[in-house]
Design a protein around this motif. Structure first.
Motif, PDB file in Angstrom:
ATOM      1  N   UNK A  68      41.771 -36.429 111.989  1.00 48.04           N
ATOM      2  CA  UNK A  68      41.587 -35.957 110.619  1.00 48.04           C
ATOM      3  C   UNK A  68      42.958 -35.666 110.029  1.00 48.04           C
ATOM      4  N   UNK A  69      43.279 -36.299 108.911  1.00 52.06           N
ATOM      5  CA  UNK A  69      44.570 -36.076 108.269  1.00 52.06           C
ATOM      6  C   UNK A  69      44.385 -35.606 106.839  1.00 52.06           C
ATOM      7  N   UNK A  70      45.361 -34.845 106.354  1.00 53.54           N
ATOM      8  CA  UNK A  70      45.335 -34.401 104.961  1.00 53.54           C
ATOM      9  C   UNK A  70      45.510 -35.601 104.040  1.00 53.54           C
ATOM     10  N   UNK A  71      44.856 -35.538 102.901  1.00 58.04           N
ATOM     11  CA  UNK A  71      45.000 -36.611 101.922  1.00 58.04           C
ATOM     12  C   UNK A  71      45.313 -36.007 100.563  1.00 58.04           C
ATOM     13  N   UNK A  72      45.947 -36.796  99.716  1.00 60.13           N
ATOM     14  CA  UNK A  72      46.301 -36.327  98.380  1.00 60.13           C
ATOM     15  C   UNK A  72      45.146 -36.580  97.416  1.00 60.13           C
ATOM     16  N   UNK A  73      45.202 -35.925  96.264  1.00 61.10           N
ATOM     17  CA  UNK A  73      44.218 -36.175  95.226  1.00 61.10           C
ATOM     18  C   UNK A  73      44.496 -37.526  94.584  1.00 61.10           C
ATOM     19  N   UNK A  74      43.474 -38.354  94.506  1.00 59.65           N
ATOM     20  CA  UNK A  74      43.612 -39.690  93.934  1.00 59.65           C
ATOM     21  C   UNK A  74      43.416 -39.639  92.421  1.00 59.65           C
ATOM     22  N   UNK A  75      44.035 -40.571  91.712  1.00 61.98           N
ATOM     23  CA  UNK A  75      43.798 -40.721  90.280  1.00 61.98           C
ATOM     24  C   UNK A  75      42.594 -41.611  89.993  1.00 61.98           C
ATOM     25  N   UNK A  76      41.966 -42.130  91.025  1.00 64.47           N
ATOM     26  CA  UNK A  76      40.749 -42.908  90.837  1.00 64.47           C
ATOM     27  C   UNK A  76      39.566 -42.004  90.530  1.00 64.47           C
ATOM     28  N   UNK A  77      38.552 -42.584  89.884  1.00 62.01           N
ATOM     29  CA  UNK A  77      37.331 -41.842  89.575  1.00 62.01           C
ATOM     30  C   UNK A  77      36.197 -42.262  90.496  1.00 62.01           C
ATOM     31  N   UNK A  78      35.219 -41.374  90.683  1.00 63.77           N
ATOM     32  CA  UNK A  78      34.088 -41.627  91.576  1.00 63.77           C
ATOM     33  C   UNK A  78      32.895 -40.826  91.079  1.00 63.77           C
ATOM     34  N   UNK A  79      31.752 -41.497  90.870  1.00 62.03           N
ATOM     35  CA  UNK A  79      30.637 -40.768  90.284  1.00 62.03           C
ATOM     36  C   UNK A  79      29.888 -39.896  91.287  1.00 62.03           C
ATOM     37  N   UNK A  80      30.353 -39.842  92.533  1.00 55.98           N
ATOM     38  CA  UNK A  80      29.835 -38.841  93.471  1.00 55.98           C
ATOM     39  C   UNK A  80      30.008 -37.435  92.907  1.00 55.98           C
ATOM     40  N   UNK A  81      30.962 -37.300  91.997  1.00 56.99           N
ATOM     41  CA  UNK A  81      31.219 -35.996  91.372  1.00 56.99           C
ATOM     42  C   UNK A  81      29.996 -35.432  90.667  1.00 56.99           C
ATOM     43  N   UNK A  82      29.134 -36.302  90.128  1.00 57.17           N
ATOM     44  CA  UNK A  82      27.958 -35.794  89.413  1.00 57.17           C
ATOM     45  C   UNK A  82      27.007 -35.053  90.346  1.00 57.17           C
ATOM     46  N   UNK A  83      26.881 -35.511  91.595  1.00 55.04           N
ATOM     47  CA  UNK A  83      26.026 -34.801  92.544  1.00 55.04           C
ATOM     48  C   UNK A  83      26.556 -33.380  92.774  1.00 55.04           C
ATOM     49  N   UNK A  84      27.887 -33.253  92.802  1.00 57.53           N
ATOM     50  CA  UNK A  84      28.500 -31.963  93.110  1.00 57.53           C
ATOM     51  C   UNK A  84      28.405 -30.980  91.950  1.00 57.53           C
ATOM     52  N   UNK A  85      27.937 -31.454  90.792  1.00 62.31           N
ATOM     53  CA  UNK A  85      27.622 -30.541  89.689  1.00 62.31           C
ATOM     54  C   UNK A  85      26.313 -29.798  89.975  1.00 62.31           C
ATOM     55  N   UNK A  86      25.541 -30.272  90.975  1.00 67.85           N
ATOM     56  CA  UNK A  86      24.221 -29.705  91.249  1.00 67.85           C
ATOM     57  C   UNK A  86      24.118 -29.060  92.624  1.00 67.85           C
ATOM     58  N   UNK A  87      24.752 -29.667  93.639  1.00 63.77           N
ATOM     59  CA  UNK A  87      24.675 -29.135  94.996  1.00 63.77           C
ATOM     60  C   UNK A  87      26.063 -29.195  95.627  1.00 63.77           C
ATOM     61  N   UNK A  88      26.341 -28.335  96.618  1.00 64.75           N
ATOM     62  CA  UNK A  88      27.636 -28.419  97.304  1.00 64.75           C
ATOM     63  C   UNK A  88      27.726 -29.685  98.141  1.00 64.75           C
ATOM     64  N   UNK A  89      28.953 -30.173  98.316  1.00 64.03           N
ATOM     65  CA  UNK A  89      29.141 -31.368  99.118  1.00 64.03           C
ATOM     66  C   UNK A  89      30.599 -31.736  99.224  1.00 64.03           C
ATOM     67  N   UNK A  90      30.863 -32.860  99.875  1.00 63.61           N
ATOM     68  CA  UNK A  90      32.244 -33.295 100.069  1.00 63.61           C
ATOM     69  C   UNK A  90      32.260 -34.784 100.380  1.00 63.61           C
ATOM     70  N   UNK A  91      33.398 -35.393 100.077  1.00 64.49           N
ATOM     71  CA  UNK A  91      33.651 -36.799 100.364  1.00 64.49           C
ATOM     72  C   UNK A  91      34.880 -36.915 101.250  1.00 64.49           C
ATOM     73  N   UNK A  92      34.798 -37.773 102.254  1.00 69.75           N
ATOM     74  CA  UNK A  92      35.945 -38.061 103.118  1.00 69.75           C
ATOM     75  C   UNK A  92      36.461 -39.458 102.812  1.00 69.75           C
ATOM     76  N   UNK A  93      37.744 -39.658 103.016  1.00 68.64           N
ATOM     77  CA  UNK A  93      38.334 -40.990 102.893  1.00 68.64           C
ATOM     78  C   UNK A  93      38.273 -41.655 104.269  1.00 68.64           C
ATOM     79  N   UNK A  94      37.516 -42.724 104.343  1.00 68.65           N
ATOM     80  CA  UNK A  94      37.292 -43.427 105.603  1.00 68.65           C
ATOM     81  C   UNK A  94      38.402 -44.449 105.806  1.00 68.65           C
TER      82      UNK A  94
END
Length: 408
Positions: free
Chosen positions: A342-368
């Motif tokens: 597991x390594x630290x990653x920087x914040x990307x300037x790309x967008x991802x609509x997974x963000x809409x789910x996180x407006x409703x429930x807690x969660x997280x995304x990993x960079x594979x």
């Protein structure tokens, strides 16, 4: 791309050895074949009928009861609800659509659809969640799944504001207590993940501007609205103006991808068009961005005597990893492959609509991680030559199954 297994670090911790759910070799091979089939038959957002049918068929073969979403593509499937698992659902989300670009690779599984390619790794995301579902179904039948799991196969991630909004309206988050996802990262070696708490992507909106005014002869620009100059000044000055109206740490950036005006060298045109994207690292600044951008464009258009019409298309907010969920992904990966994967990653300037789910429930995304270890060149996302080290599929499946087993 399939490399020798010896080149990927698969070291397990004692805790990892104690966890059930290891993938048999035949399933690993099947998942690679499934991913390649998707890769050869990419479908654009809201057109993923073949993809949806393939996922549904494999889940039904495993004795599961997937349900195609009311929007026509994509599906949802619950595991463990009939086998004694209790508590709120843990959701695993995959996006299933492809991009409208040609596949330029020379591989046996190259896209068979002209102008369409899985150049963002959604075929991998889909296969990872499918594989996790197959493993978790076996664990549920053995009474080893502590909480129920919901698989979400979402269409149209690449279509603003993202298919996630339609999927949420279908009720896929009902009963969900936490949601997890992965996104392929060609900067991270296969066998590893990148992770951070807090924002891991940026917000992304689309901006379209039309300018109008009286044109005329280039010999008499003082009698016209110099539309080319007005468009050029907006293209140059809007980003600079916003930089002085927003905290620099918010990372609000307007980047233009198109500017069109005029047809002849001696005619000042009456019309000009610009289009681009608005990206933002900060959620609060993103919410203020439409008003700020409108004001900046209107001011500059008025200064140059042009009438502006602005179409600001809301895209997606940043994906903000909730701390407990991010730690769950960290612990799951460490349990399967060791903490060093597991390594630290920087914040990307790309967008991802997974963000809409996180407006409703807690969660997280990993960079594979999907980069073959030792590879110097990088096949970046959204390029026709994008490809992955396919052993990343096994890594993603193992991480998700571990997360389902240890999530309290």
């Amino acid at each position: 791309m399939s490399l020798d297994a010896d080149s990927v670090d698969t070291t397990d911790t004692p805790a990892g050895n104690a966890l059930p759910g290891a993938l048999p070799e035949e399933l690993c091979a099947e998942l690679i074949a499934f991913r390649r089939d998707l890769h050869m038959h990419p479908e654009l957002g809201n057109q993923e009928f073949r993809t949806t049918a393939a996922i549904r068929e494999r889940l039904e073969q495993a004795g599961l009861r997937p349900r195609v979403l009311d929007i026509g593509t994509g599906l949802v499937c619950d595991i463990g609800t009939d086998s004694g698992a209790v508590g709120p659902l843990l959701a695993l989300r995959a996006d299933i659509d492809a991009l409208p670009i040609p596949d330029t690779k020379t591989v046996a599984y190259r896209s068979t659809v002209p102008g369409r390619a899985h150049a963002c790794g959604h075929d991998v995301h889909t296969t990872v969640v499918l594989g996790a579902g197959l493993v978790l179904a076996e664990l549920a039948r053995a009474g080893l799944l502590p909480r129920p799991v919901r698989l979400i196969f979402q269409p149209a991630e690449e279509v603003l504001p993202g298919g996630a909004t339609d999927v949420i309206e279908c009720g896929v988050l009902d009963g969900v207590g936490r949601i997890l996802a992965v996104h392929c990262d060609p900067r991270v070696d296969a066998g590893r993940i990148g992770l951070r708490t807090g924002a891991i992507t940026s917000a992304c909106d689309r901006l379209e501007v039309e300018l109008d005014g009286p044109g005329g002869h280039t010999a008499r620009p003082h009698l016209t609205t110099d539309m080319v100059t007005a468009a050029a000044r907006i293209a140059l000055d809007v980003p600079a103006l916003l930089a002085r109206r927003v905290d620099a740490r918010a990372g609000l950036a307007v980047t233009w991808g198109r500017l069109e005006s005029g047809h002849a060298c001696n005619v000042i045109p009456q019309h000009a068009e610009l289009s681009g994207t608005v990206r933002c690292l900060d959620l609060a600044a993103w919410r203020e961005a439409p008003d700020l951008v409108h004001a900046a464009i209107d001011e500059l258009a008025t200064l140059h005597g042009a009438k502006s019409q602005i179409n600001y298309v809301r895209g997606v907010p940043p994906v903000v990893n909730e701390p407990v969920s991010a730690q769950l992904l960290n612990d799951a990966m460490a349990a399967r492959r060791g903490a060093h994967t597991v390594e630290d990653t920087e914040q990307s300037l790309g967008g991802e609509d997974f963000s809409w789910y996180l407006e409703h429930v807690p969660g997280a995304m990993a960079r594979l991680g999907v980069r073959p270890p030792g590879e110097v060149s990088r096949r970046d996302l959204h390029r026709g030559d994008f490809d992955v080290d396919e052993r990343a599929i096994t890594v993603g499946v193992e991480m998700f199954t571990a997360a389902a087993l240890i999530d309290g």
